[in-house]
Design an enzyme around this catalytic site. Structure first.
Site, PDB file in Angstrom:
ATOM      1  CB  CYS A 111      -8.596  -1.087  -8.147  1.00  0.00           C
ATOM      2  SG  CYS A 111      -6.841  -1.365  -8.409  1.00  0.00           S
ATOM      3  CG  HIS A 255     -10.069  -3.804  -5.857  1.00  0.00           C
ATOM      4  ND1 HIS A 255      -9.781  -4.569  -6.959  1.00  0.00           N
ATOM      5  CD2 HIS A 255      -8.968  -3.213  -5.325  1.00  0.00           C
ATOM      6  CE1 HIS A 255      -8.496  -4.390  -7.167  1.00  0.00           C
ATOM      7  NE2 HIS A 255      -8.119  -3.572  -6.359  1.00  0.00           N
ATOM      8  CG  ASN A 285      -5.014  -5.536  -7.209  1.00  0.00           C
ATOM      9  OD1 ASN A 285      -5.867  -5.446  -8.149  1.00  0.00           O
ATOM     10  ND2 ASN A 285      -4.626  -4.635  -6.306  1.00  0.00           N
TER      11      ASN A 285
HETATM   12  O1  UT7 Z   1      -5.552  -2.344  -6.068  1.00  0.00           O
HETATM   13  C1  UT7 Z   1      -4.914  -1.144  -5.322  1.00  0.00           C
HETATM   14  C2  UT7 Z   1      -4.988  -1.471  -3.764  1.00  0.00           C
HETATM   15  N1  UT7 Z   1      -3.631  -1.914  -3.400  1.00  0.00           N
HETATM   16  C3  UT7 Z   1      -3.495  -2.482  -2.250  1.00  0.00           C
HETATM   17  O2  UT7 Z   1      -4.648  -2.610  -1.663  1.00  0.00           O
HETATM   18  C4  UT7 Z   1      -2.391  -2.996  -1.735  1.00  0.00           C
HETATM   19  C5  UT7 Z   1      -2.475  -2.387   0.031  1.00  0.00           C
HETATM   20  N2  UT7 Z   1      -1.263  -2.886   0.573  1.00  0.00           N
HETATM   21  C6  UT7 Z   1      -0.984  -4.123   1.236  1.00  0.00           C
HETATM   22  O3  UT7 Z   1      -1.616  -5.060   0.792  1.00  0.00           O
HETATM   23  C7  UT7 Z   1       0.224  -4.545   1.963  1.00  0.00           C
HETATM   24  O4  UT7 Z   1       0.744  -3.339   2.457  1.00  0.00           O
HETATM   25  C8  UT7 Z   1       1.206  -5.229   1.151  1.00  0.00           C
HETATM   26  C9  UT7 Z   1       0.760  -6.539   0.791  1.00  0.00           C
HETATM   27  C10 UT7 Z   1       1.637  -4.449   0.025  1.00  0.00           C
HETATM   28  C11 UT7 Z   1       2.363  -5.247   2.106  1.00  0.00           C
HETATM   29  O5  UT7 Z   1       2.005  -6.064   3.224  1.00  0.00           O
HETATM   30  P1  UT7 Z   1       2.520  -5.450   4.841  1.00  0.00           P
HETATM   31  O6  UT7 Z   1       2.007  -6.532   5.633  1.00  0.00           O
HETATM   32  O7  UT7 Z   1       1.929  -4.354   4.761  1.00  0.00           O
HETATM   33  O8  UT7 Z   1       4.096  -5.841   4.727  1.00  0.00           O
HETATM   34  P2  UT7 Z   1       5.166  -4.563   5.023  1.00  0.00           P
HETATM   35  O9  UT7 Z   1       5.013  -3.693   3.969  1.00  0.00           O
HETATM   36  O10 UT7 Z   1       5.043  -4.036   6.517  1.00  0.00           O
HETATM   37  O11 UT7 Z   1       6.545  -5.347   4.970  1.00  0.00           O
HETATM   38  C12 UT7 Z   1       6.881  -6.283   6.023  1.00  0.00           C
HETATM   39  C13 UT7 Z   1       7.938  -6.940   5.819  1.00  0.00           C
HETATM   40  C14 UT7 Z   1       9.164  -5.835   5.180  1.00  0.00           C
HETATM   41  O12 UT7 Z   1      10.579  -6.310   5.652  1.00  0.00           O
HETATM   42  P3  UT7 Z   1      11.136  -5.943   6.966  1.00  0.00           P
HETATM   43  O13 UT7 Z   1      11.397  -4.127   6.927  1.00  0.00           O
HETATM   44  O14 UT7 Z   1      10.215  -5.940   8.270  1.00  0.00           O
HETATM   45  O15 UT7 Z   1      12.299  -6.675   7.206  1.00  0.00           O
HETATM   46  C15 UT7 Z   1       9.120  -6.012   3.918  1.00  0.00           C
HETATM   47  O16 UT7 Z   1      10.474  -5.785   3.167  1.00  0.00           O
HETATM   48  O17 UT7 Z   1       7.919  -7.748   4.877  1.00  0.00           O
HETATM   49  C16 UT7 Z   1       8.723  -7.656   3.545  1.00  0.00           C
HETATM   50  N3  UT7 Z   1       8.327  -7.963   2.379  1.00  0.00           N
HETATM   51  C17 UT7 Z   1       8.433  -9.116   1.955  1.00  0.00           C
HETATM   52  N4  UT7 Z   1       8.901 -10.309   2.168  1.00  0.00           N
HETATM   53  C18 UT7 Z   1       8.871 -11.343   1.563  1.00  0.00           C
HETATM   54  C19 UT7 Z   1       7.550  -7.191   1.461  1.00  0.00           C
HETATM   55  N5  UT7 Z   1       7.175  -7.754   0.549  1.00  0.00           N
HETATM   56  C20 UT7 Z   1       7.635  -9.005   0.658  1.00  0.00           C
HETATM   57  C21 UT7 Z   1       7.795 -10.201  -0.273  1.00  0.00           C
HETATM   58  N6  UT7 Z   1       8.257 -11.289   0.357  1.00  0.00           N
HETATM   59  N7  UT7 Z   1       6.801 -10.349  -1.422  1.00  0.00           N
END
Ligand code: UT7
Length: 328
Positions: A111, A255, A285
């Site tokens: 990225c 980005h 992204n």
């Molecule tokens: O260009 C490369 C750079 N990449 C990035 O910058 C990505 C960086 N990371 C992020 O943007 C975030 O970490 C994510 C968007 C990937 C995830 O967001 P988050 O707020 O950190 O969510 P989380 O991983 O803490 O997940 C919270 C909950 C989980 O459920 P439980 O364990 O609390 O029951 C996940 O399983 O949300 C759940 N979850 C979803 N629910 C509905 C994860 N993905 C989804 C989804 N829909 N698509």
């Protein structure tokens, strides 16, 4: 020595996938995706190969720059999703655009690719007096290596291409390119097969999780923690070199990974959000494409104008990060 961005172009795939479309593949919903990422829809390459999207964006950039393709000295394509291991996307684009006197190579800084490629272009322009124009093309078909069973990653990404023709100038310029390879295992996808029974004799630790095969694997939390620091740090390192501060910048073009990352970084920098160009709601992204795509749109709609000072800041797999401060 700085650079002048003479002209830009972009290509967006025909197919759009909304957040609701993802409910067909994984357990998710529009509200979660919008509130956690800021994304509402993204383009997905259907029939379009990476090189095709790159070629279309490049042709438009050349037209906007008003130059003859034969005067291009180098084509640099940045991509993490080339159609081939070899030849490079750049060689195909060089041929398709009629840049008959140009060298060509691909560069993979994920990225951060456009920041790396633009800075590489500047260095070629500085050291080779025969080089008049350089074509920098960001092109990605991320959808081809997404794991559509992993709801935490597949909803984030989109496809497309954006390109710029640059020439040397004496305008303001500063850059910084960095990498923290200790986080290489947090965002990865294999290219070649590695048989699990083959024990690799090495003094180095293998940081790659077993599930990271040919589809994209991401540890979202670790990448998030890295990103919210990398974004302000890249700006500060580049700004320090030329003795300016965030108050001197007209527009930040970061980005486009997650709007929450941009908001957190903006707070750390003490810069209001309305100085950040944000386009990820419509494109997700798009990896190396996201910065030139956002830049293209902001120029097209009159938000960014000539003479303004911009900070282009990237971060991503590698883990790479870096920034360029330039006058448009
Ligand atoms: O260009 C490369 C750079 N990449 C990035 O910058 C990505 C960086 N990371 C992020 O943007 C975030 O970490 C994510 C968007 C990937 C995830 O967001 P988050 O707020 O950190 O969510 P989380 O991983 O803490 O997940 C919270 C909950 C989980 O459920 P439980 O364990 O609390 O029951 C996940 O399983 O949300 C759940 N979850 C979803 N629910 C509905 C994860 N993905 C989804 C989804 N829909 N698509």
């Amino acid at each position: 020595m700085g650079i002048n961005i003479l002209g830009m172009g972009r290509y967006l795939p025909e197919q759009t996938l909304t957040n609701d479309d993802f409910t067909r593949f994984v357990e998710t919903n529009d509200e979660w995706i919008r509130t956690r990422t800021g994304i509402t829809e993204r383009r997905m390459a259907g029939w379009e190969p990476t090189w095709y999207m790159g070629t279309q964006a490049a042709l438009k950039a050349i037209e906007a720059a008003g130059i003859a393709p034969k005067d291009i000295g180098l084509v640099i394509s940045c991509t993490a999703t080339p159609d081939f291991h070899t030849p490079s996307m750049a060689s195909i684009i060089q041929n398709n655009t009629g840049a008959v006197n140009a060298g060509a190579f691909d560069l993979n800084a994920a990225c951060t690719g456009f920041v790396y490629a633009l800075d590489t272009a500047r260095r070629f322009l500085e050291t080779d007096n025969d080089m008049k124009y350089i074509l920098v093309v960001a092109n990605e078909a991320l959808s081809r290596f997404l794991d559509f069973t992993d709801r935490s990653s597949c909803i984030l990404f989109g496809d497309g291409a954006a390109a710029a023709v640059v020439e040397k100038s004496d305008k303001l310029y500063s850059s910084v390119l960095r990498s923290d390879g200790s986080g290489a295992g947090y965002l990865c996808a294999r290219t070649l097969d590695v048989a699990p029974e083959v024990a690799v004799e090495s003094d180095f630790e293998d940081p790659f999780p077993a599930m990271a095969q040919h589809k994209l694997y991401q540890n979202g939390k670790e990448v998030y923690k890295f990103a919210v620091n990398a974004l302000p740090k890249s700006f500060e390192l580049a700004a320090e070199k030329i003795g300016i501060t965030s108050a001197d910048i007209d527009w930040f073009v970061p980005h486009q990974a997650n709007v929450r990352i941009i908001e957190t970084a903006a707070k750390k920098l003490g810069v209001p959000m309305d100085k950040f160009i944000v386009t990820l709601d419509h494109y997700g992204n798009t990896s190396s494409v996201s910065i030139p795509l956002a830049l293209f749109e902001a120029i097209e709609n009159g938000t960014i104008s000539r003479g303004q000072k911009l900070a282009l800041i990237g971060f991503g797999a590698g883990l790479t990060y870096g920034g360029i401060i330039l006058e448009y």
